[in-house]
Scaffold this active site. Sequence first.
Site, PDB file in Angstrom:
ATOM      1  N   SER A  78       0.985  -1.528  -0.010  1.00  0.00           N
ATOM      2  CA  SER A  78      -0.013   0.201  -0.163  1.00  0.00           C
ATOM      3  C   SER A  78       0.817   1.273   0.040  1.00  0.00           C
ATOM      4  CB  SER A  78      -1.009   0.044   1.278  1.00  0.00           C
ATOM      5  OG  SER A  78      -1.945   0.840   1.135  1.00  0.00           O
TER       6      SER A  78
ATOM      7  N   ASP B 115      -8.853  -4.999  -5.921  1.00  0.00           N
ATOM      8  CA  ASP B 115      -8.376  -4.001  -4.892  1.00  0.00           C
ATOM      9  C   ASP B 115      -8.684  -2.506  -5.547  1.00  0.00           C
ATOM     10  OD1 ASP B 115      -6.947  -1.935  -3.235  1.00  0.00           O
ATOM     11  OD2 ASP B 115      -4.846  -2.863  -3.984  1.00  0.00           O
TER      12      ASP B 115
ATOM     13  N   HIS C 265      -6.049  -6.207  -1.840  1.00  0.00           N
ATOM     14  CA  HIS C 265      -5.163  -5.295  -1.311  1.00  0.00           C
ATOM     15  C   HIS C 265      -3.876  -5.971  -0.669  1.00  0.00           C
ATOM     16  CE1 HIS C 265      -3.880  -1.166  -0.763  1.00  0.00           C
ATOM     17  NE2 HIS C 265      -3.907  -1.112   0.467  1.00  0.00           N
TER      18      HIS C 265
END
Length: 424
Positions: free
Chosen positions: A195, A359, A384
């Site tokens: 991320s 995602d 994710h």
Amino acid sequence: MASKQNTFLLLCLLSPFFIISSSPVSDASNTPNAKFLRRPFGHPQRLSQDTNVRSKPYKTRYFTQTLDHFNYHPQSYQTFQHRYLINDAFWGGAESDAPIFVYTGNEGDIEWFAQNTGFLFEKAPHFKALLVFIEHRYYGKSIPFNGDKDVAYSNSSTLGYMSSTQALADYATLIIDLKKNLSAEDSPVVVVGGSYGGMLAAWFRLKYPHVAVGALASSAPILNFGNLTSPYSFTDIITRDFRGESETCYKVIKESWEQIEDTANQHGGLERLRKTFRICKGFILQACTEMILPTDGNNEESIFPESKWDYEERVEQCRFYYGVLPRPNWITTEFGGQDIKRVLKRFASNIIFFNGLRDPWSGGGVLSNISDSIVAIVAKEGAHHVDLRFSTSEDPKWLKDVRMQEVKIISTWLSKYYYDLSHL
């Protein structure tokens, strides 16, 4: 305003990461009519039950870190205690130039990320790697201004030292010092992140190629800036995910915003929202300075109420809350973005970009190979940074294959490094 706040409450339940509303702690009547300030990144699923990571298989260390790496004003020389975690249980040692895997910390407590990044713990024995998890400044216990969060977060002046470039310089400084102290100057470093941490990992490889030989950047939306990615892509993917699972579910949610608003108000949803805002205040500042990721567009088919991304509303929010103005073009100026394939092909190498197409952040990710050594791994059913989570007996074959491919690529980087080292 209330309907937008309650969109956040539903997203907290439905999304694999958090979305932050711009709702202030003070009375709503005093605030600008603001859209969401979405927190771009968040946390993976719960800790795997198949591991014993809750026992904290790492040691906590602190490094005296410089407050400001890029200026020479007197205040720039202030320092703070920068936390990192280290696990040497599987390390082959400095004498064999065994590798060092470094997790580039996200917007939160580094212990949380260490306890949820099973990929590194599970692959460390194979590589005989030292594991290091470095906390991002202003999060967890890595707080400048004598560790006093009230002071560090008090105003835009003290928060002005919070940026991705400062964080990357923190990581480089700490890694170099650690390798020196371990007499491991020739041990290759691979940076890993998911991320926002994945973005930092990719950017670290670009900015400090002499420190890290490669980067695994999982679910890193490095293209989610400016006009590189549509502001509708984020919620388009969420909508597609829900419609793919159940058209009925999609329609019920889409048509139920009035009822959701009433329920949230009855159960104190807005108060919980305000508390969440206080907790995540740090990254919202970054969303008001450099991390301008347009995600607020909702078209007619969106599962959320129709709306448009409006940069001027973001400016209004940031001026109201922090007294600062965003710099929407700084990230692409600093790290690149325009013509990313051509640029990275010419001067970058050894980066893995993983993206799962379920995602919402994959819309701003690198989804195709750029060169032989800048590789995109795309999983149609992926979520994710699912590749970095702990493996379980329920993992599908495609996920096992993704992890195996990542291991093979990293092995290639290390083999090339050792070959070059022995032929100097």
